[in-house]
Motif scaffolding. Structure first.
Motif, mmCIF file in Angstrom:
data_model
loop_
_atom_site.group_PDB
_atom_site.id
_atom_site.type_symbol
_atom_site.label_atom_id
_atom_site.label_comp_id
_atom_site.label_asym_id
_atom_site.label_seq_id
_atom_site.Cartn_x
_atom_site.Cartn_y
_atom_site.Cartn_z
ATOM 1 N N VAL A 100 0.999 -1.255 -0.001
ATOM 2 C CA VAL A 100 -0.152 -0.055 -0.084
ATOM 3 C C VAL A 100 0.988 1.126 0.012
ATOM 4 C CG1 VAL A 100 -1.860 1.156 1.149
ATOM 5 C CG2 VAL A 100 -1.634 -1.302 1.170
ATOM 6 N N ARG A 101 0.445 2.061 -0.938
ATOM 7 C CA ARG A 101 1.308 3.472 -0.884
ATOM 8 C C ARG A 101 0.374 4.521 -1.124
ATOM 9 N NH1 ARG A 101 5.661 1.027 -4.991
ATOM 10 N NH2 ARG A 101 7.195 0.682 -3.283
ATOM 11 N N CYS A 102 0.782 5.546 -0.591
ATOM 12 C CA CYS A 102 -0.301 6.965 -0.425
ATOM 13 C C CYS A 102 0.589 7.955 -0.548
ATOM 14 C CB CYS A 102 -1.109 6.824 1.147
ATOM 15 S SG CYS A 102 -2.173 8.037 0.725
ATOM 16 N N ASN A 103 0.057 9.137 -1.347
ATOM 17 C CA ASN A 103 0.685 10.474 -1.225
ATOM 18 C C ASN A 103 -0.437 11.148 -1.052
ATOM 19 O OD1 ASN A 103 3.430 10.083 -2.529
ATOM 20 N ND2 ASN A 103 2.588 9.276 -4.375
ATOM 21 N N GLY A 104 0.134 12.404 -0.369
ATOM 22 C CA GLY A 104 -0.909 13.394 -0.003
ATOM 23 C C GLY A 104 -1.816 13.206 1.291
ATOM 24 N N ARG A 105 -1.453 12.154 2.154
ATOM 25 C CA ARG A 105 -2.444 11.835 3.580
ATOM 26 C C ARG A 105 -1.839 12.856 4.237
ATOM 27 N NH1 ARG A 105 -3.207 6.993 7.505
ATOM 28 N NH2 ARG A 105 -0.982 7.359 7.717
ATOM 29 N N GLU A 106 -0.630 13.140 4.544
ATOM 30 C CA GLU A 106 -0.173 14.080 5.433
ATOM 31 C C GLU A 106 -0.571 15.463 5.154
ATOM 32 O OE1 GLU A 106 1.416 15.797 9.041
ATOM 33 O OE2 GLU A 106 1.045 13.802 8.606
ATOM 34 N N GLU A 107 -0.613 15.922 3.963
ATOM 35 C CA GLU A 107 -1.234 17.147 3.456
ATOM 36 C C GLU A 107 -2.605 17.221 3.908
ATOM 37 O OE1 GLU A 107 -1.849 19.591 -0.508
ATOM 38 O OE2 GLU A 107 -0.439 18.015 -0.650
ATOM 39 N N ALA A 108 -3.674 16.110 3.476
ATOM 40 C CA ALA A 108 -4.916 16.073 3.831
ATOM 41 C C ALA A 108 -5.189 16.338 5.435
ATOM 42 C CB ALA A 108 -5.577 15.104 3.387
ATOM 43 N N ARG A 109 -4.247 15.711 6.052
ATOM 44 C CA ARG A 109 -4.509 15.638 7.672
ATOM 45 C C ARG A 109 -4.191 17.222 8.189
ATOM 46 N NH1 ARG A 109 -1.827 16.090 12.214
ATOM 47 N NH2 ARG A 109 0.155 16.591 11.197
ATOM 48 N N GLN A 110 -3.132 17.712 7.604
ATOM 49 C CA GLN A 110 -2.740 19.038 8.032
ATOM 50 C C GLN A 110 -4.048 20.043 7.569
ATOM 51 O OE1 GLN A 110 1.218 20.103 6.455
ATOM 52 N NE2 GLN A 110 2.325 18.455 7.720
ATOM 53 N N GLN A 111 -4.495 20.093 6.500
ATOM 54 C CA GLN A 111 -5.534 21.012 5.737
ATOM 55 C C GLN A 111 -6.654 20.785 6.863
ATOM 56 O OE1 GLN A 111 -5.874 21.293 1.734
ATOM 57 N NE2 GLN A 111 -3.864 20.995 1.240
ATOM 58 N N TYR A 112 -7.085 19.494 6.927
ATOM 59 C CA TYR A 112 -8.245 19.115 7.753
ATOM 60 C C TYR A 112 -8.065 19.849 9.086
ATOM 61 C CZ TYR A 112 -11.720 16.437 10.064
ATOM 62 O OH TYR A 112 -13.060 16.095 10.900
ATOM 63 N N PHE A 113 -7.161 19.434 9.857
ATOM 64 C CA PHE A 113 -6.978 19.910 11.219
ATOM 65 C C PHE A 113 -6.832 21.668 11.192
ATOM 66 C CE2 PHE A 113 -5.878 15.456 12.040
ATOM 67 C CZ PHE A 113 -6.811 15.299 12.967
ATOM 68 N N ALA A 114 -6.494 22.159 10.369
ATOM 69 C CA ALA A 114 -6.329 23.568 10.176
ATOM 70 C C ALA A 114 -7.851 24.176 9.754
ATOM 71 C CB ALA A 114 -5.373 23.968 9.254
ATOM 72 N N ASP A 115 -8.517 23.476 9.091
ATOM 73 C CA ASP A 115 -9.950 23.992 8.561
ATOM 74 C C ASP A 115 -10.790 22.941 8.073
ATOM 75 O OD1 ASP A 115 -12.187 25.291 7.663
ATOM 76 O OD2 ASP A 115 -11.390 26.158 6.168
ATOM 77 N N PRO A 116 -11.510 22.131 9.227
ATOM 78 C CA PRO A 116 -12.168 20.738 8.918
ATOM 79 C C PRO A 116 -13.382 21.087 7.894
ATOM 80 C CG PRO A 116 -12.126 21.342 11.242
ATOM 81 C CD PRO A 116 -11.680 22.548 10.745
ATOM 82 N N ALA A 117 -13.849 22.301 7.339
ATOM 83 C CA ALA A 117 -14.500 22.505 6.227
ATOM 84 C C ALA A 117 -14.022 22.710 4.715
ATOM 85 C CB ALA A 117 -15.356 23.828 6.583
ATOM 86 N N VAL A 118 -12.599 22.510 4.840
ATOM 87 C CA VAL A 118 -11.902 22.441 3.838
ATOM 88 C C VAL A 118 -12.266 21.408 2.713
ATOM 89 C CG1 VAL A 118 -9.841 21.564 4.621
ATOM 90 C CG2 VAL A 118 -9.584 23.040 2.386
ATOM 91 N N GLN A 119 -12.503 21.638 1.426
ATOM 92 C CA GLN A 119 -12.575 20.734 0.400
ATOM 93 C C GLN A 119 -11.235 19.961 0.287
ATOM 94 O OE1 GLN A 119 -14.025 17.903 -0.964
ATOM 95 N NE2 GLN A 119 -15.841 19.326 -1.107
ATOM 96 N N LEU A 120 -11.202 18.734 0.502
ATOM 97 C CA LEU A 120 -9.898 17.712 0.380
ATOM 98 C C LEU A 120 -9.958 16.440 -0.726
ATOM 99 C CD1 LEU A 120 -9.261 17.489 4.034
ATOM 100 C CD2 LEU A 120 -8.161 18.762 2.226
ATOM 101 N N ASP A 121 -11.148 17.019 -1.509
ATOM 102 C CA ASP A 121 -11.301 15.662 -2.863
ATOM 103 C C ASP A 121 -10.095 15.728 -3.489
ATOM 104 O OD1 ASP A 121 -13.737 14.999 -1.741
ATOM 105 O OD2 ASP A 121 -14.674 15.984 -3.309
#
Length: 164
Positions: free
Chosen positions: A129-150
């Motif tokens: 399993v490989r993932c790119n962008g998960r840490e970026e999504a986590r940081q953006q979500y915790f900074a603003d839970p309403a942000v669109q992360l699709d």
């Protein structure tokens, strides 16, 4: 959802699926077609969050935000993929072994968005399993839970029969 199938030697890719998958409650899953989905066990959401958690006939893939569309590529192989398929760069990586007692798997929020992805054979599977962008999504979500992360997270999941 149609997917690419190949035939030929034992080191060949059997199938490849690429699609957008909705995560719900911070995860999406892979399950054996026609098999019951296994409930998560204790420590399922323990931090730091693993990329995936394996149970018999069920794999959970952990995403940080509660709900988003992620890009997922699933490849099934007749045997271990060639090195060029394994050497790509990713932010996070995890290898697990899981047992699937069916000939095919499904993937999605509740394991059913894309079904009929063939396995080389039922039994123990090695899963990379490989993932790119998960840490970026986590940081953006915790900074603003309403942000669109699709589309921030991109996953590559490769399965092949385990030799152990």
């Amino acid at each position: 959802m149609p997917f690419a199938k190949t035939t030929g030697n034992s080191n060949e890719r059997l199938a490849r699926v690429e699609n957008s998958v909705l995560t719900e409650y911070g995860f999406f899953m892979m399950s054996g077609d026609g098999k019951p989905i296994q409930e998560p066990g204790p420590g399922f959401a323990a931090r730091p969050l693993q990329l995936c958690t394996a149970y018999e006939d069920t794999l959970y893939f952990h995403s940080y935000p509660d709900m988003q569309d992620v890009t997922v590529i699933v490849e099934t192989w007749r045997s271990q993929p060639p090195l060029e398929a394994l050497n790509e760069v990713s932010d996070e990586e995890q290898t697990v072994t899981a047992v699937f007692s069916s000939n095919s798997v499904s993937i999605g929020a509740f394991g059913d968005d894309i079904s009929g992805i063939p396995l080389a054979r039922p039994g123990r599977q090695k899963i990379l399993v490989r993932c790119n962008g998960r840490e970026e999504a986590r940081q953006q979500y915790f900074a603003d839970p309403a942000v669109q992360l699709d589309g921030v997270e991109a996953w590559v999941i490769r399965l092949w029969p385990s030799g152990d």
